[in-house]
Write a protein that holds these residues in place. Structure first.
Motif, PDB file in Angstrom:
ATOM      1  N   ILE A 174       0.467 -12.760 -19.634  1.00  0.00           N
ATOM      2  CA  ILE A 174       0.105 -13.169 -18.280  1.00  0.00           C
ATOM      3  C   ILE A 174       0.482 -12.061 -17.303  1.00  0.00           C
ATOM      4  O   ILE A 174       1.584 -11.514 -17.362  1.00  0.00           O
ATOM      5  N   VAL A 175      -0.416 -11.710 -16.400  1.00  0.00           N
ATOM      6  CA  VAL A 175      -0.173 -10.690 -15.384  1.00  0.00           C
ATOM      7  C   VAL A 175       0.305 -11.384 -14.105  1.00  0.00           C
ATOM      8  O   VAL A 175      -0.375 -12.280 -13.590  1.00  0.00           O
ATOM      9  N   LEU A 176       1.456 -10.959 -13.601  1.00  0.00           N
ATOM     10  CA  LEU A 176       2.116 -11.645 -12.495  1.00  0.00           C
ATOM     11  C   LEU A 176       2.546 -10.665 -11.413  1.00  0.00           C
ATOM     12  O   LEU A 176       2.541  -9.448 -11.621  1.00  0.00           O
ATOM     13  N   THR A 177       2.935 -11.210 -10.264  1.00  0.00           N
ATOM     14  CA  THR A 177       3.503 -10.434  -9.164  1.00  0.00           C
ATOM     15  C   THR A 177       4.892 -10.962  -8.860  1.00  0.00           C
ATOM     16  O   THR A 177       5.058 -12.157  -8.617  1.00  0.00           O
ATOM     17  N   ASP A 178       5.881 -10.081  -8.879  1.00  0.00           N
ATOM     18  CA  ASP A 178       7.224 -10.453  -8.446  1.00  0.00           C
ATOM     19  C   ASP A 178       7.247 -10.408  -6.920  1.00  0.00           C
ATOM     20  O   ASP A 178       7.210  -9.337  -6.316  1.00  0.00           O
ATOM     21  N   TYR A 179       7.290 -11.582  -6.300  1.00  0.00           N
ATOM     22  CA  TYR A 179       7.209 -11.656  -4.848  1.00  0.00           C
ATOM     23  C   TYR A 179       8.409 -11.013  -4.153  1.00  0.00           C
ATOM     24  O   TYR A 179       8.324 -10.643  -2.984  1.00  0.00           O
ATOM     25  N   ASP A 180       9.515 -10.871  -4.857  1.00  0.00           N
ATOM     26  CA  ASP A 180      10.709 -10.287  -4.252  1.00  0.00           C
ATOM     27  C   ASP A 180      10.667  -8.773  -4.193  1.00  0.00           C
ATOM     28  O   ASP A 180      11.415  -8.165  -3.434  1.00  0.00           O
ATOM     29  N   THR A 181       9.844  -8.140  -5.021  1.00  0.00           N
ATOM     30  CA  THR A 181       9.824  -6.681  -5.050  1.00  0.00           C
ATOM     31  C   THR A 181       8.493  -6.083  -4.604  1.00  0.00           C
ATOM     32  O   THR A 181       8.382  -4.861  -4.500  1.00  0.00           O
ATOM     33  N   CYS A 182       7.487  -6.901  -4.346  1.00  0.00           N
ATOM     34  CA  CYS A 182       6.212  -6.399  -3.828  1.00  0.00           C
ATOM     35  C   CYS A 182       6.405  -5.888  -2.403  1.00  0.00           C
ATOM     36  O   CYS A 182       7.033  -6.553  -1.574  1.00  0.00           O
ATOM     37  N   VAL A 183       5.848  -4.704  -2.119  1.00  0.00           N
ATOM     38  CA  VAL A 183       5.968  -4.115  -0.784  1.00  0.00           C
ATOM     39  C   VAL A 183       4.674  -4.213   0.015  1.00  0.00           C
ATOM     40  O   VAL A 183       4.583  -3.698   1.123  1.00  0.00           O
ATOM     41  N   GLY A 184       3.637  -4.846  -0.551  1.00  0.00           N
ATOM     42  CA  GLY A 184       2.401  -5.069   0.194  1.00  0.00           C
ATOM     43  C   GLY A 184       1.567  -3.826   0.426  1.00  0.00           C
ATOM     44  O   GLY A 184       0.820  -3.752   1.406  1.00  0.00           O
ATOM     45  N   CYS A 185       1.632  -2.836  -0.478  1.00  0.00           N
ATOM     46  CA  CYS A 185       0.872  -1.604  -0.280  1.00  0.00           C
ATOM     47  C   CYS A 185      -0.610  -1.780  -0.569  1.00  0.00           C
ATOM     48  O   CYS A 185      -1.422  -0.932  -0.199  1.00  0.00           O
ATOM     49  N   LYS A 186      -0.988  -2.829  -1.274  1.00  0.00           N
ATOM     50  CA  LYS A 186      -2.373  -3.155  -1.634  1.00  0.00           C
ATOM     51  C   LYS A 186      -2.988  -2.201  -2.659  1.00  0.00           C
ATOM     52  O   LYS A 186      -4.192  -2.235  -2.896  1.00  0.00           O
ATOM     53  N   TYR A 187      -2.182  -1.339  -3.267  1.00  0.00           N
ATOM     54  CA  TYR A 187      -2.732  -0.447  -4.281  1.00  0.00           C
ATOM     55  C   TYR A 187      -3.308  -1.251  -5.447  1.00  0.00           C
ATOM     56  O   TYR A 187      -4.321  -0.871  -6.039  1.00  0.00           O
ATOM     57  N   CYS A 188      -2.659  -2.374  -5.797  1.00  0.00           N
ATOM     58  CA  CYS A 188      -3.168  -3.202  -6.892  1.00  0.00           C
ATOM     59  C   CYS A 188      -4.544  -3.764  -6.565  1.00  0.00           C
ATOM     60  O   CYS A 188      -5.398  -3.899  -7.441  1.00  0.00           O
ATOM     61  N   GLN A 189      -4.765  -4.080  -5.290  1.00  0.00           N
ATOM     62  CA  GLN A 189      -6.048  -4.637  -4.883  1.00  0.00           C
ATOM     63  C   GLN A 189      -7.168  -3.626  -5.082  1.00  0.00           C
ATOM     64  O   GLN A 189      -8.261  -3.965  -5.544  1.00  0.00           O
TER      65      GLN A 189
END
Length: 387
Positions: A210-225
């Motif tokens: 499963i591919v997930l996002t750790d909400y505590d360490t995401c910096v919102g750069c949107k590179y994944c998007q």
């Protein structure tokens, strides 16, 4: 909103990527280039080692850390530093505030822990289990109950639909026909979104894929998007739908100790989690289920282990072996883990209004542009290797 993106290499891709990345405080050009090359990894045009070395200095200079899973032989670290919880700080300043300490531990505890904690260390782990779906478009009636159930379960923002039902007209054998296609995160085995994440907030669990996002360490750069070819990522805006949504009642912390369940906080990336709070629950009646699958009245969605021949999705694929079976954008190389049953949409498919609209269910519709399959898609009747 996360539209289905243009294909990498199309003239529209540059403008699309810039529109997304210019809204952040991070380097737009770096985001564009690293995302292009992440997709080249999936396509087999660039090795992970070359990719990591190519952007190591730039990522470290921009973010203060570089914990991409393409990092060769990461050293294990059991610590799990977290981005401080004050969301009023800019994410860039948070990283700067963490400074040398963050660089020293490299946020490695978030990605390079022991193999049994479910986190990923090399971007392409071997596992006996791969959670995925079989989605039977031949049965879909576009009632949108899957989207509604997901929103109620996960309390996502208004206008955010982790499963989105595309309604389109397409021409087959000279006849124009209306079809439907439900698009989730594909939970890829080669997820390009993880390759570009500087803090490795976006990661693939080794235990179940499963591919997930750790909400505590995401910096919102949107590179994944920008690196995702499927357009499934959304930045949390803290705009819950008061009519459809409800407070998230599941456990936000997954079995690997990372905050991954439910809707993302404001300024943090989110997407379909395969209802990870259910998979990690102590309740056996919740394990192996998703809200979208349970809500579907016509048995379109089949969820389970794609590596288990006796799982629900594999059994359904065998039952429908006479129907066309395919994966979305399988030529890209991300190895998606959702198999579709039915006619593959062509590149000329046109969006239309369905029998039920998102607005009628008090769910604001997204600004989606339907992008059909690529030119190299197999013709109708050709079956993939899904089953």
């Amino acid at each position: 909103m996360a539209d289905l993106p243009p294909k990498k290499g199309d003239p529209e891709w540059e403008e699309w990527a810039e529109d997304i990345l210019d809204s952040t405080e991070f380097d737009t050009e770096l985001g564009k280039q690293i995302s292009k090359d992440a997709l080249r990894i999936a396509e087999g045009e660039l090795s992970k080692a070359e990719f990591h070395e190519r952007y190591g200095d730039e990522v470290k200079a921009e973010f203060g850390v570089d914990e991409r899973p393409t990092k060769p032989d990461p050293e294990p670290d059991n610590t799990m530093p977290r981005v401080p919880g004050d969301r009023n700080q800019t994410r860039r300043n948070v990283l700067k505030a963490m400074g040398g300490a963050a660089a020293a531990v490299g946020l490695a505890g978030c990605v390079s822990a022991s193999a049994d904690d479910g986190s990923e260390s090399d971007g392409n782990p071997d596992s006996d289990t791969q959670i995925g779906m079989a989605i039977d478009t031949e049965r879909c009636i576009a009632c949108l109950q899957c989207s509604e159930a997901c929103k109620e379960e996960n309390n996502t923002d208004i206008g955010v639909h982790w499963p989105y039902v595309f309604r389109y007209e397409d021409e087959h054998a000279g006849d124009t026909r209306e079809d439907f296609l439900t698009r989730h995160c594909q939970h890829c085995s080669e997820p390009s979104c993880t390759y570009v994440c500087p803090t490795q907030a976006r990661y693939r669990r080794t235990e179940d894929g499963i591919v997930l996002t750790d909400y505590d360490t995401c910096v919102g750069c949107k590179y994944c998007q920008v690196a995702c070819p499927y357009g499934v990522n959304y930045l949390g805006k803290d705009e819950p739908n008061e009519v459809v949504g409800s407070e998230f009642e599941g456990d936000r912390v997954g079995r690997d100790g990372r905050t991954v369940g439910g809707n993302p906080p404001k300024g943090v990336m989110g997407k379909c989690t395969y209802c990870v709070h259910r998979q990690d629950s102590d309740d056996p009646e919740l394990q192996g289920t998703t809200a979208c699958e349970q809500a579907c009245p016509v048995d379109v969605i089949h969820f389970g282990d794609m590596n288990d021949r006796d799982s629900d999705p594999r059994e359904h694929l065998r039952e429908k072996e006479g129907s066309n079976q395919y994966r979305l954008l399988d030529e890209v190389g991300n190895e998606p883990n959702i198999v579709y049953i039915g006619k593959r949409p062509s590149k000329d498919a046109e969006p239309v209004q369905g029998p039920v609209s998102y607005e009628e269910l008090n769910m604001r519709d997204g600004n989606y542009d339907y992008v059909g399959a690529q030119d190299e898609a197999p013709a109708d009747g050709e079956e993939g290797d899904a089953a």
